[in-house]
Write a protein that holds these residues in place. Structure first.
Motif, PDB file in Angstrom:
ATOM      1  N   VAL A  39      -5.237   1.237  -1.178  1.00 41.32           N
ATOM      2  CA  VAL A  39      -5.360   0.187  -0.174  1.00 41.32           C
ATOM      3  C   VAL A  39      -5.705  -1.134  -0.859  1.00 41.32           C
ATOM      4  CG1 VAL A  39      -6.612  -0.577   1.885  1.00 41.32           C
ATOM      5  CG2 VAL A  39      -6.070   1.850   1.575  1.00 41.32           C
TER       6      VAL A  39
ATOM      7  N   ASN B 256       0.817  -1.210   0.000  1.00 45.41           N
ATOM      8  CA  ASN B 256       0.000   0.000   0.000  1.00 45.41           C
ATOM      9  C   ASN B 256       0.846   1.252   0.000  1.00 45.41           C
ATOM     10  OD1 ASN B 256      -2.238  -1.597   0.156  1.00 45.41           O
ATOM     11  ND2 ASN B 256      -2.677  -1.199   2.297  1.00 45.41           N
TER      12      ASN B 256
ATOM     13  N   PHE C 108      -0.114   2.602  -5.321  1.00 42.82           N
ATOM     14  CA  PHE C 108       0.458   1.450  -4.619  1.00 42.82           C
ATOM     15  C   PHE C 108       1.863   1.250  -5.168  1.00 42.82           C
ATOM     16  CE2 PHE C 108      -1.506  -0.216  -8.443  1.00 42.82           C
ATOM     17  CZ  PHE C 108      -0.568  -1.123  -8.922  1.00 42.82           C
TER      18      PHE C 108
END
Length: 858
Positions: free
Chosen positions: A682, A678, A721
């Motif tokens: 998320v 992350n 990410f």
């Protein structure tokens, strides 16, 4: 022909070689019954890296034995159709060329043959009436034995380029060639002058080497590997029983032992020094096939799936990559088999991800695994003794008996709060907002609250900044909030000053980093800066790393500043030479240099860094006190991963494909692990967590990794990410992190452009930035903006400014104007930024515009 008949010699064909260095325990194998040619008997004698097997098999009437061939886990087929007589295929190379012996249609006289892509060739004789083919190498050279002219003796031969060469003997009458390696070395047996026994030999370029025995009178070399190691058998003193033997160049003969019985024999050895053969077991007169990996014999019957209907009695051949062939009992019949090393990784399932409200988690669970051959793969994890705040990836690994591994990642989340630091120019008047971000490292399942309050450090409330306090509330799933503190601008020539924003009284999460530092960068008077330097370290000697210390604007009085190196990941006097000193700027002088010597090496390692710190300035303020020197590793192949940015989509999944590059190509296999993690995105809601391993074969330079993002229609900012590389073997990781940016594609979206123009020689020069809204909104839209320093400084290079833009319904553009200050100083191009924030009614798609002040002075 001598008293050894073709059939008796043929039975010895079933004796071939093996040898070994210390390796890991033997892997488990998949077993394939290769069948027969319709009869009740077959035998595999040689196998190549494609799993092709050469051997022999009986026909449906059991009246004739035929040469047989299997093309990789397929049943035996006739190698050479015969109307009568017998035949055997004894050796096969990686090209599929094979060697063997057949009897003639009119009688028992044997004839050696070679089958290759140009057809079938009879090898002829050494003047006598017959010949036998035994071994073949990758070049198509063949060895065996043939009757010589004038008597019934038989001699080992080398067949090369269409010619049959008599190798002679060790002084006796007879010799036999059994195997040949790619260097042209041959092994077999030979009578010895004045001795009733026979000895194993190694032959090369016309020279015989007599190999010793285990004390008995007999020895025979059945296989020879690429290192010249010979495997076969030798008799023990007194009883004449055969024992598996290994002869390594320059070392004494080695007795490989047995499976507990008195008899053993080594049939084949490969380049990894794995040996296969046959041995009796304790109290059991029946033979069992074995593999030797450097220390002890392992019964191959214990390394195949339980319930197999074949009892492996002899292992005759092993390929370079570990395929094994031989024969085993299937009921009352004897069948050829092919063993394929287990290369299938276990199937592994991780426990579910865990999210808690703080503190240590409860039991994290246990991964489960199954395997195609191993009933109980070993499961391990890197679970720490205690979990830190935030998200911890727990990697579970299942390893089977063959060493195959599978991994999966479980996420253990302990929600925690963190506040960042903010450093910017304080400004000359009015107030300058310092906006801190309070982040929740992992989304919480419930509401999280936390108190915040400013506190003095070297900056004083009421004089340097305005004291403030409050409470933040995070809704479930929300991960960030902001706190704004106003600094008070002045024109005092002073050092940088700091205040803090402290978090306390958190509910629903722990506090990981409870203090944010606000640094009021002094923007009056001449300022000192030092740059960063990154370059290849070199392979030997020294490499100079030259840093530039800049003074801007030029001072009318002398300026001095001290400097000194310090370790980061690089170590003084092994990676670089420690140094220190003082710089003096004469009036009007604006730059000086500092040189630090890096120490070259050829160590395959990651990039390393040292720093040069400025201190104790007189006559100026230190604005940037630390320069970073990066020693870029320039050894071996380097691994890099790129970044990927694309629209996330409105639904379903959207593939983000990263490229992992290896440069230059490696000559050995390269592996590297990877795992997603992350950032602001998320796992589970914005993208699907993934992990794995990449393998680069020699010569390969790129592989791809795909991570799936989850599309949505939420009006939100861009999210990101990362994909992290780790645990590389055979190469160095040069760029270990790829960033995947999920560009929000729900409208309306706000963007700001960049502006580049000459700064001018005097007065002010307007830099007009355009903020665009697309598509037009049906409701009012507002967004805040503020300038910020980069290499250009507010107050000396441009005028700091901030404000707010309001878009009425239907409006799509607004303008922000920043005043740059013209000068006649010869200097590098400089930049400032205009940052957007706090948007209402739209999403920030591009939140930073860069203003480039192009130097126009000579």
């Amino acid at each position: 022909m001598n008293t050894h008949s073709f059939l008796s010699r043929f039975s010895q064909v079933l004796v071939v070689v093996a040898a070994s260095e210390a390796l890991d325990a033997a892997p488990r194998y998949q077993v394939t019954d290769l069948g027969t040619l319709g009869g009740s008997f077959s035998q595999g004698l040689s196998v190549n890296d494609a799993g092709q097997v050469a051997g022999l098999a009986s026909t449906a009437t059991n009246s004739a034995i035929q040469a047989a061939l299997s093309t990789g886990a397929a049943n035996f087929q006739n190698a050479i159709p015969l109307d009568s007589g017998i035949g055997v295929a004894t050796g096969i190379n990686s090209l599929g060329s094979y060697i063997g012996t057949v009897s003639t249609a009119g009688g028992p006289t044997p004839s050696a043959f070679l089958v290759s892509n140009i057809g079938t060739v009879s090898l002829g004789t050494l003047g006598g009436s017959g010949s036998n083919g035994r071994g073949i190498n990758e070049q198509g050279d063949v060895t065996g034995f043939a009757e010589i002219s004038g008597n019934a003796a038989e001699h080992a031969f080398l067949f090369r380029d269409g010619l049959l060469q008599d190798l002679g003997t060790l002084g006796g009458n007879d010799s036999q060639g059994n195997a040949i390696n790619n260097a042209g070395q041959i092994t077999g047996w030979s009578d010895v002058a004045g001795d009733t026994g026979f000895h194993a030999f190694r032959w090369q370029a016309g020279q015989f080497t007599d190999l010793e025995t285990l004390g008995g009178s007999f020895g025979e070399g059945l296989s020879i590997n690429s290192a010249g190691s010979v495997a076969g058998y030798s008799t023990l003193p007194g009883d004449g029983i055969q024992h598996a033997a290994l002869w390594k160049p320059g070392e004494p003969i080695r007795d490989l032992g047995s499976l507990g019985g008195k008899f053993s024999i080594a049939y084949s050895v490969n380049g990894n020094h794995q040996v296969v053969g046959s041995s009796t077991t304790a109290g059991d007169l029946n033979r069992h096939a074995y593999v030797w990996n450097g220390s002890l014999l392992e019964d191959l019957n214990s390394l195949i799936p339980d319930g197999s209907n074949i009892i492996l009695t002899e292992a005759r051949g092993i390929s370079e990559n570990g395929f094994i062939t031989g024969a085993g009992k299937v009921g009352a019949e004897l069948h050829a088999f092919l063993l394929t090393p287990d290369r299938v990784a276990p199937a592994l399932t991780c426990p579910a991800n865990i999210t808690t409200t703080g503190g240590q988690p409860a039991a994290i669970g246990q991964a489960t695994a199954s395997d195609n051959l191993d009933p109980a793969p070993v499961i391990t994890s890197n679970q720490p003794a205690s979990f830190p705040l935030g998200e911890t990836p727990v990697t579970w690994t299942a390893t089977d008996a063959a060493g195959n591994r599978a991994s999966c990642v479980q996420r253990v989340r302990l929600p925690a709060l963190r506040i960042n630091d903010v450093a910017k120019a304080e400004g000359n008047s009015g107030t300058t907002p310092y906006t801190f971000t309070v982040s929740l490292l992992t989304p919480a399942m419930g509401t999280v609250t936390v108190d915040w309050a400013t506190a003095d450090s070297s900056a004083l409330a009421g004089t340097d900044y305005s004291a403030a306090a409050g409470t933040l509330s995070f809704a479930p799933g929300q991960t960030s909030q902001t706190v704004t503190v106003n600094a008070i601008g002045d024109t005092i020539l002073e050092a940088n000053e700091t205040f803090t924003v402290n978090l306390s009284g958190a509910a629903g999460a722990a506090i990981a980093d409870g203090q944010g530092v606000g640094t009021l960068l002094n923007d009056e008077g001449p300022l000192l800066r030092i740059n960063d330097v990154a370059k290849a370290e070199g392979n030997a000697g020294i490499t100079p790393y030259t840093f530039t210390v800049s003074l801007s604007p030029a001072s009318a009085a002398p300026v001095t500043v001290n400097w000194a190196t310090a370790n980061a990941s690089a170590l003084a006097n092994s990676d670089y030479s420690a140094a220190s000193g003082s710089l003096s700027f004469a009036p009007g002088q604006t730059s000086q240099t500092v040189t630090v010597n890096g120490i070259g090496d050829t160590v395959l390692e990651g990039n390393e860094a040292f720093v040069v710190n400025l201190s104790a300035a007189t006559g100026a303020t230190i604005f940037d006190s630390q320069g970073v020197g990066t020693l870029l590793n320039d050894e071996g192949p380097l691994l890099r991963i790129n970044d990927v940015a694309k629209a996330e989509g409105n639904s379903g999944v959207n593939a983000y494909t990263f490229t992992v590059s290896l440069s230059p190509a490696a000559v050995v296999p390269v592996t590297v692990n990877w795992a997603s993690a992350n950032s602001s995105a998320v796992a589970g809601s914005d993208y699907t967590a993934a992990a794995g391993s990449l393998s680069f074969a020699p010569g390969h330079t790129s592989k791809t990794i795909t991570v799936n993002a989850t599309g949505d229609t939420l009006l939100e900012g861009n999210e990101a990410f990362v994909v992290n590389l780790s645990a590389a073997t055979g190469a160095t990781i040069f760029d270990s992190q790829g960033v995947g940016t999920l560009l929000n594609d729900e409208g309306p979206l706000l963007r700001i452009n960049d502006v580049s123009k000459a700064e001018g020689n005097a007065g002010i020069n307007a830099y007009a930035f355009t903020v665009s809204l697309s598509p037009a909104a049906t409701m009012p839209v507002t967004v805040n903006w503020a300038s910020a320093n980069s290499s250009a400084l507010a107050g000396s290079d441009y005028v700091a400014a901030s404000g707010s833009l309001n878009f009425a319904p239907g409006e799509t553009t607004k303008t922000i104007t920043i005043a740059a200050m013209g000068d006649t100083t010869v200097e590098a191009n400089e930049m400032f930024a205009v940052n957007l924030g706090g948007a209402v009614g739209a999403t920030l798609f591009d939140s930073q515009g860069l203003g480039s002040l192009i130097n126009d002075d000579l």
